[in-house]
Design a protein around this motif. Structure first.
Motif, PDB file in Angstrom:
ATOM      1  N   PHE A  78       0.790  -1.275  -0.035  1.00  0.00           N
ATOM      2  CA  PHE A  78      -0.166   0.114  -0.160  1.00  0.00           C
ATOM      3  C   PHE A  78       0.948   1.161   0.008  1.00  0.00           C
ATOM      4  O   PHE A  78       0.413   2.250  -0.662  1.00  0.00           O
ATOM      5  N   LEU A  79       1.779   1.429   0.589  1.00  0.00           N
ATOM      6  CA  LEU A  79       2.614   2.309   0.512  1.00  0.00           C
ATOM      7  C   LEU A  79       3.479   2.794  -0.676  1.00  0.00           C
ATOM      8  O   LEU A  79       3.558   3.759  -1.473  1.00  0.00           O
ATOM      9  N   GLN A  80       3.831   1.502  -1.505  1.00  0.00           N
ATOM     10  CA  GLN A  80       4.313   1.621  -2.694  1.00  0.00           C
ATOM     11  C   GLN A  80       3.307   2.306  -3.598  1.00  0.00           C
ATOM     12  O   GLN A  80       3.757   3.321  -4.384  1.00  0.00           O
ATOM     13  N   GLU A  81       2.085   1.644  -3.708  1.00  0.00           N
ATOM     14  CA  GLU A  81       1.064   1.974  -4.373  1.00  0.00           C
ATOM     15  C   GLU A  81       0.631   3.539  -4.237  1.00  0.00           C
ATOM     16  O   GLU A  81       0.390   4.245  -4.982  1.00  0.00           O
ATOM     17  N   ALA A 129      11.646   4.838  -6.714  1.00  0.00           N
ATOM     18  CA  ALA A 129      10.343   4.818  -5.955  1.00  0.00           C
ATOM     19  C   ALA A 129      10.903   3.841  -4.736  1.00  0.00           C
ATOM     20  O   ALA A 129      11.000   2.814  -4.923  1.00  0.00           O
ATOM     21  N   MET A 130      10.674   4.597  -3.627  1.00  0.00           N
ATOM     22  CA  MET A 130      10.586   4.101  -2.252  1.00  0.00           C
ATOM     23  C   MET A 130      11.746   2.967  -2.009  1.00  0.00           C
ATOM     24  O   MET A 130      11.570   2.085  -1.246  1.00  0.00           O
ATOM     25  N   GLY A 131      12.977   3.506  -2.332  1.00  0.00           N
ATOM     26  CA  GLY A 131      13.999   2.565  -2.014  1.00  0.00           C
ATOM     27  C   GLY A 131      15.124   3.353  -1.478  1.00  0.00           C
ATOM     28  O   GLY A 131      16.087   2.862  -0.686  1.00  0.00           O
ATOM     29  N   ALA A 134       5.146  -7.795   6.285  1.00  0.00           N
ATOM     30  CA  ALA A 134       4.559  -7.862   4.871  1.00  0.00           C
ATOM     31  C   ALA A 134       4.907  -6.966   3.782  1.00  0.00           C
ATOM     32  O   ALA A 134       4.770  -7.105   2.642  1.00  0.00           O
ATOM     33  N   MET A 135       5.169  -5.586   4.214  1.00  0.00           N
ATOM     34  CA  MET A 135       5.471  -4.632   3.244  1.00  0.00           C
ATOM     35  C   MET A 135       7.223  -4.935   2.954  1.00  0.00           C
ATOM     36  O   MET A 135       7.414  -4.022   2.259  1.00  0.00           O
TER      37      MET A 135
END
Length: 270
Positions: A24-27, A86-88, A188-189
């Motif tokens: 959900f954070l990535q989305e 993106a998010m790394g 889970a994320m």
């Protein structure tokens, strides 16, 4: 000259990400990035995306080259007019190096957009874990990765040689049943503790029970759930090009500001 110890255990990080099942954070980051691209008056024909979760982006930009956020990015020099990281970046051992590689992959006047987690992320859990560990064991151990503040992250763009840098943040407030539920969701994320200096053994049940109690006492919502903050930071910069706007030299103005605004000029008191 000694090499600094790595912040992140990349092997553990890869294992955590391989077991990830919720994004959900990535989305949310991908939605925000696409909204921002919609406000840029330009069409991009050679995009590239640096992401640990290719499945989030595969259906969004079908013509993009997607590569993992490895220490050496699989991007060719000056091959892309758009690079999305993106998010790394919040797990990178060399965040400036990541941005420099992205800049090198951009064509002149190409755009870089970075999304990563910022310093307010999990501030509630960080506080409760710290208090609980001091109470239970009398000390502290690294459990949540340190994440940069917006101003510091924005400064990295200039260090990487990008022009027209902009940094801003977006805060997401998420509710969970309790602290146990939050920590399970982090696993889970793929965002569980992967710090190189972390303890290799799990904390005691007493530690997590005390954390849960503190969390419930200090961060409960009106309906009995608990809240958690995720701060997403967005960085935007352009590969330098002669066509870009440049600031005027100090003292080169040809009109006073008061005249341009058609307002009286009032001198400041001594």
């Amino acid at each position: 000259m000694t090499t600094p110890a790595p912040l992140t255990d990349t092997h553990a990080l890869h294992l955590h990400r391989a077991r990830a099942s919720t994004f959900f954070l990535q989305e949310a980051a991908a939605d925000e990035i696409q909204d921002r691209l919609g406000m840029v008056n330009r069409s991009f024909t050679k995009p590239a995306i640096v992401t640990p979760f290719h499945q989030v982006w595969a259906g969004r930009m079908s013509d993009a080259r997607i590569c993992p956020d490895a220490e050496t990015l699989a991007l060719s020099e000056q091959a892309h007019d758009l690079v999305i990281h993106a998010m790394g970046l919040h797990w990178a051992n060399d965040p400036v190096g990541q941005l420099i590689q992205c800049r090198r992959a951009l064509k002149p006047d190409g755009l870089l957009i970075v999304a990563c987690l910022g310093g307010r992320t999990l501030e509630e859990l960080r506080s409760c874990l710290g208090q609980a560990e001091i109470a239970v064991s009398g000390g502290l151990s690294p459990r949540i990765a340190p994440m940069g503040e917006i101003r510091d992250l924005g400064a990295l763009l200039q260090r990487a040689g990008l022009a027209l840098p902009v940094a801003d943040g977006l805060s997401l407030d998420v509710e969970y049943r309790d602290a146990w539920h939050l920590m399970r969701d982090l696993r889970a994320m793929g965002e569980a503790n992967a710090l190189a200096a972390r303890q290799r053994t799990n904390g005691s049940r007493q530690l997590f029970e005390e954390t849960t109690r503190l969390y419930r006492d200090h961060f409960s919502t009106q309906d009995g759930r608990v809240r958690a903050t995720f701060e997403m930071v967005f960085l935007t910069g352009w590969a330098p090009d002669e066509s870009q706007q440049k600031p005027l030299r100090p003292g080169s103005a040809k009109q006073r500001l008061a005249d341009a605004l058609a307002v009286p000029e009032t001198p400041l008191p001594d």
